[in-house]
Design an enzyme around this catalytic site. Structure first.
Site, PDB file in Angstrom:
ATOM      1  N   THR A  48       0.829  -1.208   0.000  1.00 31.97           N
ATOM      2  CA  THR A  48       0.000   0.000   0.000  1.00 31.97           C
ATOM      3  C   THR A  48       0.865   1.261   0.000  1.00 31.97           C
ATOM      4  O   THR A  48       0.393   2.325  -0.398  1.00 31.97           O
ATOM      5  CB  THR A  48      -0.915   0.021   1.239  1.00 31.97           C
ATOM      6  OG1 THR A  48      -0.139  -0.356   2.387  1.00 31.97           O
ATOM      7  CG2 THR A  48      -2.066  -0.957   1.085  1.00 31.97           C
ATOM      8  N   GLY A 156      12.879 -10.621   4.963  1.00 35.50           N
ATOM      9  CA  GLY A 156      11.756  -9.698   4.801  1.00 35.50           C
ATOM     10  C   GLY A 156      11.569  -8.813   6.020  1.00 35.50           C
ATOM     11  O   GLY A 156      10.483  -8.296   6.265  1.00 35.50           O
ATOM     12  N   SER A 158      13.613  -6.133   6.619  1.00 30.07           N
ATOM     13  CA  SER A 158      14.232  -4.838   6.313  1.00 30.07           C
ATOM     14  C   SER A 158      15.592  -4.615   6.928  1.00 30.07           C
ATOM     15  O   SER A 158      15.860  -3.571   7.532  1.00 30.07           O
ATOM     16  CB  SER A 158      13.304  -3.681   6.715  1.00 30.07           C
ATOM     17  OG  SER A 158      12.332  -3.540   5.758  1.00 30.07           O
ATOM     18  N   ASP A 204       9.506   1.054   5.117  1.00 32.13           N
ATOM     19  CA  ASP A 204      10.546   0.420   5.932  1.00 32.13           C
ATOM     20  C   ASP A 204      11.385   1.465   6.677  1.00 32.13           C
ATOM     21  O   ASP A 204      11.661   1.330   7.872  1.00 32.13           O
ATOM     22  CB  ASP A 204      11.455  -0.447   5.055  1.00 32.13           C
ATOM     23  CG  ASP A 204      10.673  -1.473   4.249  1.00 32.13           C
ATOM     24  OD1 ASP A 204       9.525  -1.780   4.634  1.00 32.13           O
ATOM     25  OD2 ASP A 204      11.196  -1.962   3.235  1.00 32.13           O
TER      26      ASP A 204
HETATM   27  C1  GLA Z   1       8.997  -4.056   0.718  1.00 28.02           C
HETATM   28  C2  GLA Z   1       9.218  -2.590   0.388  1.00 28.02           C
HETATM   29  C3  GLA Z   1       8.211  -1.694   1.103  1.00 28.02           C
HETATM   30  C4  GLA Z   1       6.779  -2.190   0.871  1.00 28.02           C
HETATM   31  C5  GLA Z   1       6.683  -3.697   1.151  1.00 28.02           C
HETATM   32  C6  GLA Z   1       5.331  -4.259   0.824  1.00 28.02           C
HETATM   33  O1  GLA Z   1       9.275  -4.289   2.065  1.00 28.02           O
HETATM   34  O2  GLA Z   1      10.518  -2.204   0.777  1.00 28.02           O
HETATM   35  O3  GLA Z   1       8.352  -0.364   0.650  1.00 28.02           O
HETATM   36  O4  GLA Z   1       6.329  -1.881  -0.413  1.00 28.02           O
HETATM   37  O5  GLA Z   1       7.665  -4.427   0.426  1.00 28.02           O
HETATM   38  O6  GLA Z   1       4.367  -3.749   1.672  1.00 28.02           O
END
Ligand code: GLA
Length: 414
Positions: A48, A156, A158, A204
């Site tokens: 989103t 996933g 970050s 993130d």
């Molecule tokens: C990755 C991207 C974020 C976001 C998510 C999905 O983590 O870095 O910016 O778009 O995917 O919500």
């Protein structure tokens, strides 16, 4: 996105040589300070952010730490436990074309700060506020930076934002730049988009910079208004279990770009500047105008935005135990409409739910990575064991299952 290499290699080599690689073993400059920033898990609001919508992530208690010394020339030098090298670039030659590998996450921040004045009018920079137009790196000193991290790579969660944001808070403080956290998130996003080359949104970096203990960051990705919302997990006896599936799909970046393109196509066909401008009542018209696949992509984003709003409202009015069904519905939408889940994530989610989780969903960009489950502390071990057993039964690689606590965002540690 997680494209940084595994930290385990460097650490293992350091252990073999009996000498832990650290700042002093690589650099001669005295240490000026230490800064850190966390990874994140997204509670709800997936794909989103780049649709100008709503997200609700939290910073986790896994951090990237950068120890920094100020140099007397204009070089940026960076080393870590990730590899044996020392990467370097001159502050007078900052250019994304000269950046690659994991050091691009570090040098990219300096580059993005250096061009911030020319970007000050871009929508995200303008919404973030802060006086980016006055940033001037022409006479700031070079830095030696040493990076360590316990944010798992490729999960996933970050690790890339943790690296960017730890470096960003160090650089802005050491160079005396007056940049607020929202604007710094926009700088981090610009760096990731242009220096690293991943077309990600702003979620993130915002979570890593704005997070607070036992709270999540309710972010409007259009206005960049951020509200730090108390999750009340501690008081309610709830925890978040992460299931790292260790699945990393080669097409994750391609899949991400493709979903982003579908969203843009859907918005254009429906005559809006972004999918944020649609709500659930617009879906009947969308079904008439769009092909089936684009419609389902749009439906995910529109309903996910609504689920974020519902989650924040439900948390505030009924408490955390009541948000479980929204987490479950988010996963179904990602699995069936946005099609970014994988069998391992689906199994983690369904097993956690059957074993008593309050709610569960995959988190992050998808095509692998991690699922999260909101669990009562008393059920944590049973849920974790059930997931591990189900993976073994299915013949999947054993997952890593661990608890994360919503934690404080980027800060100076020493
Ligand atoms: C990755 C991207 C974020 C976001 C998510 C999905 O983590 O870095 O910016 O778009 O995917 O919500």
């Amino acid at each position: 996105m997680d494209t940084t290499p595994d930290t385990a290699g460097g650490a293992a080599r350091a252990a073999e040589t009996g000498h832990a690689r650290d700042f002093a073993s690589v650099f001669d400059t005295p240490v000026t300070g230490r800064w850190s920033a966390p990874g994140r898990a997204n509670l709800i609001g997936e794909h989103t952010d780049y649709n100008d919508g709503f997200v609700f992530p939290f910073a986790i208690d896994r951090r990237t730490v950068v120890t920094v010394g100020v140099r007397d020339d204009r070089l940026l030098r960076v080393a870590s436990t990730f590899d044996e090298s020392v990467h370097e670039i001159s502050l007078d030659e900052l250019d994304p074309a000269r950046m690659d590998g994991w050091s691009a996450y570090v040098f990219g921040i300096a580059w993005a700060l250096s061009i911030a004045p020319t970007h000050a009018a871009s929508p995200s920079f303008a919404a973030a506020g802060g006086d980016l137009s006055t940033i001037d790196l022409s006479s700031v000193p070079g830095l030696d930076l040493f990076v360590t991290s316990d944010v798992p790579i490729g999960a996933g969660l970050s690790s890339s934002a943790a690296l960017e944001c730890s470096v960003a808070v160090a650089m802005t403080e050491l160079w005396g730049l007056d940049v607020n956290r929202a604007a710094l998130a926009a700088v981090g996003q610009l760096s990731e988009n242009e220096a690293v080359g991943a077309p990600t949104g702003i979620m993130d970096q915002s979570a890593s910079l704005l997070g607070q203990a036992d709270s999540a960051v309710f972010l409007d990705c259009r206005s960049l208004d951020a509200d730090v919302v108390d999750l009340g997990f501690d008081a309610a006896g709830l925890e978040i279990l992460v299931v790292d599936t260790h699945v990393e799909h080669a097409h994750a970046t391609g899949g991400y770009v493709e979903r982003r393109t579908s969203c843009e196509r859907g918005a254009e066909a429906l005559g809006v500047s972004s999918l944020r401008d649609l709500d659930v009542d617009d879906l009947a018209r969308a079904a008439e105008v769009l092909d089936d696949e684009t419609f389902r992509r749009v439906r995910h984003v529109v309903t996910e935005n609504q689920r974020v709003l519902d989650t924040v409202r439900t948390l505030r009015t009924e408490g955390a135990v009541a948000i479980g069904a929204l987490l479950d519905a988010s996963h179904v939408s990602m699995r069936d409409d946005f099609e970014i889940s994988v069998p391992e994530l689906d199994l983690a989610v369904s097993t956690a739910q059957a074993a008593g989780a309050v709610g569960a969903r995959m988190t992050g960009g998808g095509f692998g990575g991690s699922a999260i489950a909101l669990v009562r502390s008393a059920d944590r071990d049973a849920v974790a064991s059930a997931v591990t057993a189900a993976f073994a039964e299915a013949g999947f690689t054993a997952p890593t299952v661990f608890t994360v606590h919503p934690a404080e965002g980027a800060r100076r540690d020493a």
